[in-house]
Design a protein around this motif. Structure first.
Motif, mmCIF file in Angstrom:
data_model
loop_
_atom_site.group_PDB
_atom_site.id
_atom_site.type_symbol
_atom_site.label_atom_id
_atom_site.label_comp_id
_atom_site.label_asym_id
_atom_site.label_seq_id
_atom_site.Cartn_x
_atom_site.Cartn_y
_atom_site.Cartn_z
ATOM 1 N N ILE A 84 0.828 -1.217 0.000
ATOM 2 C CA ILE A 84 0.000 0.000 0.000
ATOM 3 C C ILE A 84 0.858 1.262 0.000
ATOM 4 O O ILE A 84 1.746 1.432 0.840
ATOM 5 N N PHE A 85 0.558 2.166 -0.942
ATOM 6 C CA PHE A 85 1.180 3.495 -0.943
ATOM 7 C C PHE A 85 0.088 4.545 -0.802
ATOM 8 O O PHE A 85 -0.837 4.595 -1.613
ATOM 9 N N PRO A 86 0.178 5.374 0.226
ATOM 10 C CA PRO A 86 -0.874 6.353 0.481
ATOM 11 C C PRO A 86 -0.711 7.633 -0.332
ATOM 12 O O PRO A 86 0.400 8.115 -0.554
ATOM 13 N N THR A 125 3.628 -2.598 3.723
ATOM 14 C CA THR A 125 3.518 -1.140 3.785
ATOM 15 C C THR A 125 4.823 -0.506 3.319
ATOM 16 O O THR A 125 5.820 -1.195 3.096
ATOM 17 N N ASP A 126 4.803 0.805 3.223
ATOM 18 C CA ASP A 126 6.014 1.570 2.959
ATOM 19 C C ASP A 126 6.267 2.411 4.205
ATOM 20 O O ASP A 126 5.343 3.032 4.722
ATOM 21 N N ILE A 127 7.503 2.375 4.698
ATOM 22 C CA ILE A 127 7.841 3.243 5.825
ATOM 23 C C ILE A 127 8.808 4.309 5.345
ATOM 24 O O ILE A 127 9.947 4.015 4.978
ATOM 25 N N PRO A 172 10.581 -0.550 5.048
ATOM 26 C CA PRO A 172 11.256 0.741 5.237
ATOM 27 C C PRO A 172 11.988 1.136 3.964
ATOM 28 O O PRO A 172 12.899 0.437 3.511
ATOM 29 N N SER A 173 11.570 2.271 3.367
ATOM 30 C CA SER A 173 12.142 2.697 2.082
ATOM 31 C C SER A 173 12.895 4.005 2.233
ATOM 32 O O SER A 173 13.246 4.643 1.255
ATOM 33 N N ASP A 174 13.149 4.397 3.475
ATOM 34 C CA ASP A 174 13.650 5.738 3.774
ATOM 35 C C ASP A 174 15.158 5.895 3.654
ATOM 36 O O ASP A 174 15.667 6.984 3.473
ATOM 37 N N TYR A 229 20.684 10.458 1.078
ATOM 38 C CA TYR A 229 20.337 9.205 1.772
ATOM 39 C C TYR A 229 20.223 7.990 0.862
ATOM 40 O O TYR A 229 20.467 6.884 1.309
ATOM 41 N N GLN A 230 19.861 8.165 -0.399
ATOM 42 C CA GLN A 230 19.804 6.998 -1.287
ATOM 43 C C GLN A 230 21.180 6.771 -1.927
ATOM 44 O O GLN A 230 21.997 7.681 -2.023
ATOM 45 N N VAL A 231 21.429 5.521 -2.373
ATOM 46 C CA VAL A 231 22.764 5.128 -2.844
ATOM 47 C C VAL A 231 23.042 5.663 -4.260
ATOM 48 O O VAL A 231 22.156 5.650 -5.124
#
Ligand code: PBG
Length: 331
Positions: A84-86, A125-127, A172-174, A229-231
């Motif tokens: 789910i993505f809100p 979920t996505d965190i 967790p995608s953060d 924060y992302q690679v």
């Protein structure tokens, strides 16, 4: 001179086993089934925002009712999990992102609605704070800096609310440091021992996320980029260190994202860590293929081929917006 009994021949006639469909089936090495798919969906609480996403033709923002119908469709097609993505109200996005851990935010309402409708379907979920953040970032921003440890605390609150709502798998995608250990500890402490973590472990700073940001209404908001924060897409060793770290901190499964341009990373993660490994065929990959299919430039078979490639690269499963169409083709 007599004709030789052994005629000259190529050392290997590899075409011999490609000759008929049955011979080909006998020697196929990997396969793709509906059980290998996780279906990402967008759920909106904004009246009038439901419907097709311009940069993702064929993908819609769903209402809560639409999400329930999607869950029933997933179950019918033997897709084991939905993610789910809100898409939340723009006016409710703040700098402190407190809606992210509101039990009644649209993401948590969608979890409960789906679990009530199809209890067996795994809900992922996505965190990350971006759907609820005024500036579109995955973390808390103060004076232009994305704060790490303060963000992790916010993510823990978000995760506990999702677990409380009934989520089976947290994603967790953060890309903050230390989040997996913090999440695992908090989940154990709160009695959510069975809630699994599928870490977006090797998540690259990619231009392929563009259509997704349209879908969740973050496009116009993002201040700057996510490169702190992302690679870096150039970095293979760093991606492997992320995976090692997340597994050590308690991730049950790991993900490589985006997918198709990063199959080398998928293969190496699987070979090195022998852990459940997933890839995310992201919004831009979907847009690219679906756009070409709709223009008649590519046939629909590219969907299957692109997903099979993940299996060959060692992935146990794939998050893909093609999940329902592919599951229908396979049924
Ligand atoms: C954000 C998040 C993103 C995606 C999943 N979670 C976008 C981003 O990092 O900006 C991308 C998925 C896709 O492109 O399909 N936390």
């Amino acid at each position: 001179m007599a004709t030789p009994i052994v005629a000259p021949f190529p050392a290997a006639r590899l075409r011999r086993l490609r000759r008929t469909a049955n011979l080909r089936a006998m020697v196929h090495e990997v396969n793709l089934t509906a059980a290998d798919l996780i279906w990402p969906i967008f759920v909106t609480e904004v009246a009038g925002a439901e419907g097709e996403i311009a940069s993702m033709p064929g993908v819609e923002r769903l209402t809560l009712d639409g999400a329930k119908r999607a869950a029933e469709r997933a179950a019918r097609l033997n897709i084991p999990a939905i993610c789910i993505f809100p898409h939340s109200d723009q006016d409710l996005k703040t700098e402190s992102c407190e809606r992210a851990w509101d039990p009644d935010n649209i993401g948590n309402r969608a979890i409960r609605a789906i679990k009530e409708t199809v209890p067996d379907l795994a809900v992922m979920t996505d965190i990350a704070l971006d759907p609820y953040n005024a500036n579109g970032h995955d973390g808390l921003v103060v004076d232009g800096e994305i704060l790490n440890d303060e963000t992790v605390e916010a993510l823990v609150r978000m995760a506990l609310a999702q677990a409380e709502a009934g989520a089976d798998i947290l994603g967790p995608s953060d890309m903050m440091d230390g989040r997996i250990g913090a999440l695992r500890g908090a989940l154990e402490g709160a009695g959510h021992r069975h809630v699994a973590i599928l870490s977006y472990a090797a998540k690259f700073a990619s231009a392929f996320y563009g259509p997704f940001r349209d879908a969740v209404g973050a496009s116009g908001r993002l201040v700057g980029d996510k490169k702190t924060y992302q690679v870096n897409p150039a970095n293979r060793e760093e991606a492997l260190r992320c995976v090692a770290r997340d597994l050590a901190e308690g991730a049950d499964m790991v993900m490589v994202k985006p997918g198709m341009p990063y199959l080398d990373i998928c293969r190496e993660v699987k070979d090195r860590f022998a852990a459940p490994t997933f890839a995310y065929q992201v919004s831009g990959e979907y847009a690219m293929l679906e756009g070409a299919i709709r223009n008649g430039w590519l046939s629909r078979e590219v969907m299957l081929e692109s997903l099979l490639a993940f299996r060959r690269a060692g992935c146990d499963g794939v998050l893909s917006y093609f999940a329902p169409s592919v599951a229908e083709m396979l049924a």
